[in-house]
Design a protein around this motif. Sequence first.
Motif, short mmCIF file in Angstrom:
data_model
loop_
_atom_site.label_atom_id
_atom_site.label_comp_id
_atom_site.label_asym_id
_atom_site.label_seq_id
_atom_site.Cartn_x
_atom_site.Cartn_y
_atom_site.Cartn_z
N GLN A 187 -3.69 -41.03 27.45
CA GLN A 187 -4.67 -40.25 26.71
C GLN A 187 -5.62 -39.51 27.65
OE1 GLN A 187 -6.51 -42.72 23.65
NE2 GLN A 187 -4.87 -42.07 22.31
N ASP A 204 -14.56 -33.71 26.84
CA ASP A 204 -15.95 -33.82 26.39
C ASP A 204 -16.59 -32.44 26.57
OD1 ASP A 204 -18.74 -34.21 26.24
OD2 ASP A 204 -18.57 -36.28 26.94
N SER A 208 -9.35 -38.30 32.57
CA SER A 208 -7.98 -38.80 32.49
C SER A 208 -7.75 -39.86 33.56
CB SER A 208 -6.99 -37.64 32.70
OG SER A 208 -6.96 -37.27 34.08
N VAL A 220 -16.19 -34.20 21.25
CA VAL A 220 -15.36 -34.96 22.18
C VAL A 220 -14.01 -35.14 21.50
CG1 VAL A 220 -15.05 -37.14 23.39
CG2 VAL A 220 -17.34 -36.18 23.13
N TYR A 221 -12.96 -34.83 22.23
CA TYR A 221 -11.62 -34.95 21.65
C TYR A 221 -10.74 -35.76 22.59
CZ TYR A 221 -7.08 -34.09 19.74
OH TYR A 221 -5.83 -34.29 19.21
N THR A 222 -9.97 -36.68 22.04
CA THR A 222 -9.02 -37.47 22.82
C THR A 222 -7.63 -37.30 22.24
OG1 THR A 222 -10.70 -39.11 23.42
CG2 THR A 222 -8.40 -39.78 23.63
N THR A 277 -9.33 -37.33 27.50
CA THR A 277 -10.52 -37.03 26.71
C THR A 277 -11.15 -35.74 27.22
OG1 THR A 277 -10.94 -39.34 26.17
CG2 THR A 277 -12.82 -37.84 26.04
#
Length: 197
Positions: free
Chosen positions: A138, A142, A150, A6-8, A140
């Motif tokens: 931000q 996943d 968003s 998971v990246y934000t 994210t």
Amino acid sequence: MEKFTVYTGTTVPLMNDNIDTDQILPKQFLKLIDKKGFGKYLMYAWRYLDDNYTEDPDFVFNRPEYRKASILISGDNFGAGSSREHAAWALADYGFKVVIAGSFGDIHYNNELNNGMLPIVQPREVREKLAELKPTDQVTVDLEQQKIISSVGEFTFEIDSEWKHKLLNGLDDIGITLQYEDLIAAYEKQRPAYWQE
């Protein structure tokens, strides 16, 4: 390769279609052999006004509010052109973790994946919504759920199951080979002595 689960991060829009690998990283920088240091030359012709690296204040990457963006929103056919892996190295070294485009050049798509980035295909209407986000908003991504989350919506994306497995587990080709290290060592021990000279 680092795991991608998971990246934000925040986004920067560069909605041009047909951004090719020479625009991403011009040919004069291909003589560098280390994967690091290419970020300085990313989008060189657009980012700089001259060979002294005077930044063009009108180019979106140079705007202060977008300098920390790590999710690139772009047009159709991103990474078309030559097979140079250096273009993916430049994107990664600059700090991009995710590139969302309408489509990708096939080789460039795989080069991004091989370098731990996540290229995501989305239709224009989704990309236009994401491009309207504020620089501080931000997003994210996943990978397990295959979702972009968003403030302008939640969107699903497709990815090959093998690539998904590799990214989730941080496995590049060397990492996959090393999973069989015991079998390789056992094979090496069984080889005739004259093969080991």
